[in-house]
Design a protein around this motif. Structure first.
Motif, PDB file in Angstrom:
ATOM      1  N   ALA A  47       0.839  -1.202   0.000  1.00 29.37           N
ATOM      2  CA  ALA A  47       0.000   0.000   0.000  1.00 29.37           C
ATOM      3  C   ALA A  47       0.872   1.250   0.000  1.00 29.37           C
ATOM      4  N   ALA A  48       1.980   1.209   0.747  1.00 30.30           N
ATOM      5  CA  ALA A  48       2.877   2.366   0.817  1.00 30.30           C
ATOM      6  C   ALA A  48       3.531   2.634  -0.532  1.00 30.30           C
ATOM      7  N   GLN A  49       3.898   1.565  -1.225  1.00 29.38           N
ATOM      8  CA  GLN A  49       4.516   1.733  -2.551  1.00 29.38           C
ATOM      9  C   GLN A  49       3.520   2.307  -3.550  1.00 29.38           C
ATOM     10  N   VAL A  50       2.258   1.852  -3.466  1.00 29.31           N
ATOM     11  CA  VAL A  50       1.225   2.381  -4.366  1.00 29.31           C
ATOM     12  C   VAL A  50       1.104   3.891  -4.144  1.00 29.31           C
ATOM     13  N   GLU A  51       1.069   4.268  -2.879  1.00 31.05           N
ATOM     14  CA  GLU A  51       0.989   5.686  -2.514  1.00 31.05           C
ATOM     15  C   GLU A  51       2.153   6.466  -3.130  1.00 31.05           C
ATOM     16  N   SER A  52       3.331   5.889  -3.082  1.00 29.88           N
ATOM     17  CA  SER A  52       4.519   6.612  -3.544  1.00 29.88           C
ATOM     18  C   SER A  52       4.581   6.721  -5.065  1.00 29.88           C
ATOM     19  N   VAL A  53       4.073   5.713  -5.805  1.00 34.93           N
ATOM     20  CA  VAL A  53       4.122   5.859  -7.260  1.00 34.93           C
ATOM     21  C   VAL A  53       3.104   6.882  -7.735  1.00 34.93           C
ATOM     22  N   PHE A  58       6.170  13.478  -2.855  1.00 32.24           N
ATOM     23  CA  PHE A  58       5.865  13.515  -1.432  1.00 32.24           C
ATOM     24  C   PHE A  58       6.403  12.303  -0.695  1.00 32.24           C
ATOM     25  N   THR A  59       7.301  11.574  -1.331  1.00 33.62           N
ATOM     26  CA  THR A  59       7.853  10.413  -0.648  1.00 33.62           C
ATOM     27  C   THR A  59       9.239  10.753  -0.114  1.00 33.62           C
ATOM     28  N   THR A  60       9.742   9.854   0.674  1.00 27.97           N
ATOM     29  CA  THR A  60      11.093  10.021   1.205  1.00 27.97           C
ATOM     30  C   THR A  60      12.006   8.988   0.561  1.00 27.97           C
ATOM     31  N   ARG A  61      11.672   8.641  -0.666  1.00 27.19           N
ATOM     32  CA  ARG A  61      12.426   7.584  -1.323  1.00 27.19           C
ATOM     33  C   ARG A  61      13.911   7.955  -1.410  1.00 27.19           C
ATOM     34  N   THR A  62      14.737   6.952  -1.323  1.00 24.98           N
ATOM     35  CA  THR A  62      16.172   7.182  -1.407  1.00 24.98           C
ATOM     36  C   THR A  62      16.741   6.596  -2.689  1.00 24.98           C
ATOM     37  N   THR A  63      15.934   5.831  -3.388  1.00 23.12           N
ATOM     38  CA  THR A  63      16.406   5.257  -4.643  1.00 23.12           C
ATOM     39  C   THR A  63      15.705   5.956  -5.794  1.00 23.12           C
ATOM     40  N   ARG A  64      16.075   5.601  -7.004  1.00 23.31           N
ATOM     41  CA  ARG A  64      15.384   6.159  -8.148  1.00 23.31           C
ATOM     42  C   ARG A  64      14.457   5.130  -8.775  1.00 23.31           C
ATOM     43  N   SER A  65      13.978   4.198  -7.966  1.00 29.47           N
ATOM     44  CA  SER A  65      13.181   3.112  -8.516  1.00 29.47           C
ATOM     45  C   SER A  65      11.769   3.550  -8.875  1.00 29.47           C
ATOM     46  N   VAL A  66      11.351   4.661  -8.356  1.00 35.00           N
ATOM     47  CA  VAL A  66      10.015   5.160  -8.663  1.00 35.00           C
ATOM     48  C   VAL A  66      10.155   6.407  -9.514  1.00 35.00           C
ATOM     49  N   GLY A  67       9.399   6.469 -10.590  1.00 30.68           N
ATOM     50  CA  GLY A  67       9.590   7.588 -11.500  1.00 30.68           C
ATOM     51  C   GLY A  67       8.350   8.425 -11.708  1.00 30.68           C
ATOM     52  N   LEU A  68       8.319   9.080 -12.844  1.00 27.91           N
ATOM     53  CA  LEU A  68       7.237  10.006 -13.161  1.00 27.91           C
ATOM     54  C   LEU A  68       6.138   9.375 -14.004  1.00 27.91           C
ATOM     55  N   GLU A  85      -6.640   4.913 -10.745  1.00 26.75           N
ATOM     56  CA  GLU A  85      -6.671   4.082  -9.546  1.00 26.75           C
ATOM     57  C   GLU A  85      -5.680   2.942  -9.717  1.00 26.75           C
ATOM     58  N   ILE A  86      -5.026   2.597  -8.614  1.00 27.54           N
ATOM     59  CA  ILE A  86      -4.115   1.450  -8.660  1.00 27.54           C
ATOM     60  C   ILE A  86      -4.525   0.455  -7.590  1.00 27.54           C
ATOM     61  N   ALA A  87      -4.767  -0.766  -8.018  1.00 27.92           N
ATOM     62  CA  ALA A  87      -5.020  -1.848  -7.072  1.00 27.92           C
ATOM     63  C   ALA A  87      -3.845  -2.799  -7.196  1.00 27.92           C
ATOM     64  N   SER A  88      -3.233  -3.143  -6.061  1.00 26.05           N
ATOM     65  CA  SER A  88      -2.059  -3.989  -6.142  1.00 26.05           C
ATOM     66  C   SER A  88      -1.974  -4.916  -4.950  1.00 26.05           C
ATOM     67  N   SER A  89      -1.447  -6.090  -5.196  1.00 23.74           N
ATOM     68  CA  SER A  89      -1.229  -7.035  -4.111  1.00 23.74           C
ATOM     69  C   SER A  89       0.154  -7.649  -4.244  1.00 23.74           C
ATOM     70  N   ALA A  90       0.886  -7.650  -3.142  1.00 25.54           N
ATOM     71  CA  ALA A  90       2.205  -8.277  -3.119  1.00 25.54           C
ATOM     72  C   ALA A  90       2.127  -9.645  -2.438  1.00 25.54           C
ATOM     73  N   GLU A  91       0.894 -10.089  -2.145  1.00 24.02           N
ATOM     74  CA  GLU A  91       0.709 -11.389  -1.488  1.00 24.02           C
ATOM     75  C   GLU A  91       1.100 -12.508  -2.463  1.00 24.02           C
ATOM     76  N   ALA A  92       1.713 -13.543  -1.912  1.00 21.48           N
ATOM     77  CA  ALA A  92       2.184 -14.635  -2.767  1.00 21.48           C
ATOM     78  C   ALA A  92       1.043 -15.276  -3.556  1.00 21.48           C
ATOM     79  N   ALA A  93      -0.129 -15.356  -2.949  1.00 19.83           N
ATOM     80  CA  ALA A  93      -1.235 -16.077  -3.580  1.00 19.83           C
ATOM     81  C   ALA A  93      -1.802 -15.352  -4.798  1.00 19.83           C
ATOM     82  N   ASP A  94      -1.887 -14.037  -4.736  1.00 19.69           N
ATOM     83  CA  ASP A  94      -2.535 -13.316  -5.840  1.00 19.69           C
ATOM     84  C   ASP A  94      -1.804 -12.009  -6.150  1.00 19.69           C
TER      85      ASP A  94
END
Lengths: 183, 123
Positions: A47-53, A58-68, A85-94
């Motif tokens: 959820a935090a990563q979705v917010e940051s992309v 407004f993130t405190t990212r230290t890498t350049r892995s997230v872009g414009l 809207e972004i719906a995302s799941s990092a759960e192994a199952a889905d």
């Protein structure tokens, strides 16, 4: 971006980077709206990563892995009165991510879709080892391409073989010629 | 109408050929296709290389691939040319027209187009 198809190219690259084995690009048009959905079975995001992309400044990212990429899509959608809207799941199952962008086509700030065929062929050329499903529906009809069906016929021949790439381009062009125009 | 039967014919045709896979070429052309590259016009540049390399019959020695952000976004679209035992050549602010020239002079003729390189821009 001058064309929404360029945003699609950009966003779908994220699915490839997320290790997806299947990426679906769905364009659905009504008289007033265009909905772009990019759905993958990649590693997904928290959820935090979705917010940051969505809002990278407004993130405190230290890498350049997230872009414009996502903010540009969001800008293009919101300037027509639409949304992303972004719906995302990092759960192994889905695990996986679905990005849905809604555009109001009649708004003066609507960016044209542009050369979507070049986007599809560029994506397949860049990641011929995974599967792509493309569906553009409009007026009760649709242009559809599913690389799983192509692979079933092609066997060992890779999707980025030039003859195959040309076939894909021609196939999509024919599909668009048969697709009814939307007012 | 395009049919799956045509794909079957391509498969048949390829059966007796060694299928070229990524990395088999002596020369690698890499097009930057991150947000910065795409926004600057990398898609038609990629197309120009893919089509040009095949039309010029260079497919057995040149592979065209895509990469992310190379780190010089102000110079996009950026194209890198890698060749064994040679220094990497970085072409900047590419267009389909410049791509056609690179195919003709560099990939076919072995002559680097210095004017289009980053070395020239930074000199």
């Amino acid at each position: 971006m001058k064309e929404l198809s360029l945003n699609i190219l950009d966003i779908a690259q994220n699915s490839v980077k997320a290790g997806a084995t299947l990426v679906e690009i769905q364009l659905t048009e009504t008289a007033e709206t265009l909905t772009i959905r990019i759905v993958d079975n990649g590693c997904g995001m928290t959820a935090a990563q979705v917010e940051s992309v969505m809002d990278p400044f407004f993130t405190t990212r230290t890498t350049r892995s997230v872009g414009l990429g996502v903010p540009l899509l969001k800008l293009a959608a919101e300037q027509t009165g639409g949304s992303v809207e972004i719906a995302s799941s990092a759960e192994a199952a889905d695990h996986g991510t679905a990005v849905t962008a809604l555009f109001y086509k009649n708004h003066i700030d609507f960016t044209p879709l542009g050369d979507i065929i070049s986007t599809v062929t560029a994506l397949i050329q860049g990641a011929p080892g995974i599967d792509w499903r493309f569906v553009h529906s409009r007026g009760g009809d649709a242009v559809t391409l599913d690389t799983r069906e192509l692979r079933a016929v092609l066997g060992d021949v890779p999707l980025d073989q030039y003859d195959v790439m040309q076939w894909i381009g021609d196939y999509l062009r024919e599909g668009y010629e048969a697709l009814p125009a939307c007012e | 109408m395009k049919s799956l039967a045509e794909l079957a014919a391509i498969r048949e045709k390829m059966k007796d050929k060694v299928i070229l896979r990524e990395g088999s070429g002596e020369i690698r052309v890499v097009v930057g296709m991150a947000t910065c590259g795409i926004a600057a016009g990398a898609r038609p540049v990629l197309n120009a290389f893919v089509e040009g390399v095949n039309k010029e019959g260079l497919a057995d020695k040149v592979t065209v691939s895509q990469t992310g952000c190379i780190g010089v976004c102000q110079f996009e679209p950026v194209v890198e040319v890698f060749e064994a035992d040679k220094e990497k050549v970085t072409y900047i602010k590419m267009t389909p027209e410049k791509a056609a020239e690179v195919i003709e002079k560099h990939l076919k003729g072995g002559q680097v187009i210095a004017d289009y390189t980053i070395t020239k821009a930074l000199a």
